[in-house]
Motif scaffolding. Structure first.
Motif, PDB file in Angstrom:
ATOM      1  N   GLU A 190       0.853  -1.188   0.000  1.00 49.95           N
ATOM      2  CA  GLU A 190       0.000   0.000   0.000  1.00 49.95           C
ATOM      3  C   GLU A 190       0.887   1.236   0.000  1.00 49.95           C
ATOM      4  N   VAL A 192       0.805   5.321   1.141  1.00 51.03           N
ATOM      5  CA  VAL A 192       0.031   6.217   1.984  1.00 51.03           C
ATOM      6  C   VAL A 192       0.833   7.486   2.254  1.00 51.03           C
ATOM      7  N   ARG A 231      -1.943  -5.167  -4.640  1.00 51.76           N
ATOM      8  CA  ARG A 231      -2.391  -4.131  -3.714  1.00 51.76           C
ATOM      9  C   ARG A 231      -3.034  -4.785  -2.498  1.00 51.76           C
ATOM     10  N   GLY A 233      -5.053  -3.366   0.084  1.00 53.90           N
ATOM     11  CA  GLY A 233      -6.420  -3.004   0.422  1.00 53.90           C
ATOM     12  C   GLY A 233      -6.734  -3.207   1.892  1.00 53.90           C
ATOM     13  N   ALA A 234      -7.955  -3.702   2.146  1.00 52.64           N
ATOM     14  CA  ALA A 234      -8.434  -3.851   3.519  1.00 52.64           C
ATOM     15  C   ALA A 234      -7.591  -4.821   4.327  1.00 52.64           C
ATOM     16  N   SER A 235      -6.940  -5.788   3.668  1.00 51.83           N
ATOM     17  CA  SER A 235      -6.160  -6.797   4.386  1.00 51.83           C
ATOM     18  C   SER A 235      -4.952  -6.189   5.099  1.00 51.83           C
ATOM     19  N   MET A 236      -4.550  -4.990   4.672  1.00 55.04           N
ATOM     20  CA  MET A 236      -3.383  -4.356   5.280  1.00 55.04           C
ATOM     21  C   MET A 236      -3.753  -3.146   6.141  1.00 55.04           C
ATOM     22  N   ARG A 237      -5.025  -2.999   6.421  1.00 56.39           N
ATOM     23  CA  ARG A 237      -5.484  -1.805   7.132  1.00 56.39           C
ATOM     24  C   ARG A 237      -4.756  -1.615   8.461  1.00 56.39           C
ATOM     25  N   ASP A 238      -4.666  -2.677   9.263  1.00 56.02           N
ATOM     26  CA  ASP A 238      -4.049  -2.560  10.582  1.00 56.02           C
ATOM     27  C   ASP A 238      -2.551  -2.293  10.484  1.00 56.02           C
ATOM     28  N   VAL A 240      -0.963  -0.811   7.992  1.00 51.94           N
ATOM     29  CA  VAL A 240      -0.768   0.562   7.515  1.00 51.94           C
ATOM     30  C   VAL A 240      -0.982   1.552   8.651  1.00 51.94           C
ATOM     31  N   ALA A 241      -2.052   1.348   9.439  1.00 55.54           N
ATOM     32  CA  ALA A 241      -2.340   2.253  10.549  1.00 55.54           C
ATOM     33  C   ALA A 241      -1.195   2.251  11.559  1.00 55.54           C
TER      34      ALA A 241
END
Length: 345
Positions: A190, A192, A231, A233-238, A240-241
């Motif tokens: 990702e 950002v 990419r 996406g949602a699977s990497m949300r935590d 990335v945060a």
């Protein structure tokens, strides 16, 4: 009072106050009230400064009427470091495994005591260091192509079974996949925006394998041309945060899973980097000494630069001995900003 030509009293006292293990062997600290001398890292309570004298060696302190501390054993420092250096050489030269008992006997220590000594000086136990050394050789052999089986034996493993016990944990992918540029492995990424600029974050199933700036996913393609790069996406949300939080406030580093592997020396350096408290810095020389290789200052700098996970393995906390920032792969402005944020109250 100081009897040391190469170190001023303020520097010596600062090292003594900080219990700086990297200065052990460079001088000893003598206490006039007790007539005892210690190494800089001695865990005992610190005396008043006016009661301290500094000597270049234990012999000089003894000549002045002081006796060695029975707690920190200052006269054993040179012998300890020679023993660790000898053990490192033995492990590096070994074709197969070397037991702790064999290693300790070779350097003249009991196994239990040498296990603690080696781990303290190197940052890894003898067994962990040997595993990392073998795995590093394996990675090099696999990267060159050729037979996986032959690479296993060339790396010093007793057989494929022993290698496969370690491979998944260290490489984060199968040996064939490593050799073939990540074949069969999925790496998700990702991009950002952060206050340091656009950040690339990439991860395998095991954890984060790349955190960088001024790059895009093509950097992953170059390193792992046969991997599936997609990419996140949602699977990497935590992830990335957590990474953004680390970049924004490196003083409160979140605990994020990593998938990194290097040579035994590189991994020892990276482990030491993660021990540096936020808001503090170390010199390349201090890092080299902390991993038991005080003469390998340039190698420590190279290992620092080989870090694939910026911020999370805080290579920005390493500066030159003269206090200048030194280098940083992503620009000195970013390094300066990270250090400034860590020093905020």
């Amino acid at each position: 009072m100081s009897e040391i030509d190469h170190l001023d009293e303020d520097s010596a006292f600062a090292a003594f106050e900080a219990r700086d293990r990297s200065k052990d062997g460079g001088f000893v600290v003598a206490v006039r009230t007790t007539r005892i001398y210690c190494k800089p890292s001695c865990p005992a309570r610190r005396p008043k400064r006016e009661n301290i004298w500094f000597f270049a060696s234990g012999a000089a302190a003894r000549d002045a009427g002081f006796r060695p501390c029975k707690r920190c054993l200052p006269d054993d420092v040179g012998r300890d470091r020679q023993a660790v250096s000898r053990a490192l050489a033995l492990l590096g030269e070994a074709d197969g495994t070397v037991s702790l008992a064999e290693l300790a006997a070779e350097v003249g220590y009991t196994p239990h005591h040498f296990q603690r000594l080696f781990t303290r000086e190197v940052g890894l136990s003898p067994a962990a260091y040997a595993r990392a050394l073998r795995a590093g050789r394996m990675e090099d052999a696999l990267s060159e192509g050729g037979s996986v089986t032959q690479a296993i034996y060339d790396a010093g493993y007793s057989g494929p079974g022993r290698f496969y016990e370690d491979a998944g944990e260290r490489l984060g992918m199968t040996p064939g996949a490593w050799r073939n540029g990540g074949a069969g492995v999925t790496i998700r990424w990702e991009m950002v925006e952060t206050h340091l600029g656009r950040m690339l974050l990439a991860a395998t199933e095991k954890g984060i394998c790349r955190l960088s700036f001024d790059e895009d996913e093509t950097a992953l393609v170059r390193r792992f041309p046969a991997a599936t790069i997609e990419r996140g996406g949602a699977s990497m949300r935590d992830l990335v945060a957590g990474a953004v939080a680390a970049v924004d406030n490196p003083a409160t580093m979140p605990d994020l899973p990593l998938d990194v592997a290097g040579t035994a020396f590189q991994e020892a350096v990276w482990r030491e980097l993660r021990k540096i408290p936020a808001g503090e810095t170390r010199s390349y020389a201090q890092i080299a000494a902390a991993v038991g290789r005080p003469g390998a200052v340039r190698a420590a700098g190279s290992a620092n630069g080989a870090n694939n996970v910026a911020v999370l393995i805080p290579c920005h906390r390493v500066i030159r001995s003269d206090g200048s920032l030194g280098g940083y792969a992503y620009g000195l402005d970013r390094k300066e900003e990270l250090l400034k944020r860590e020093n905020r109250k």
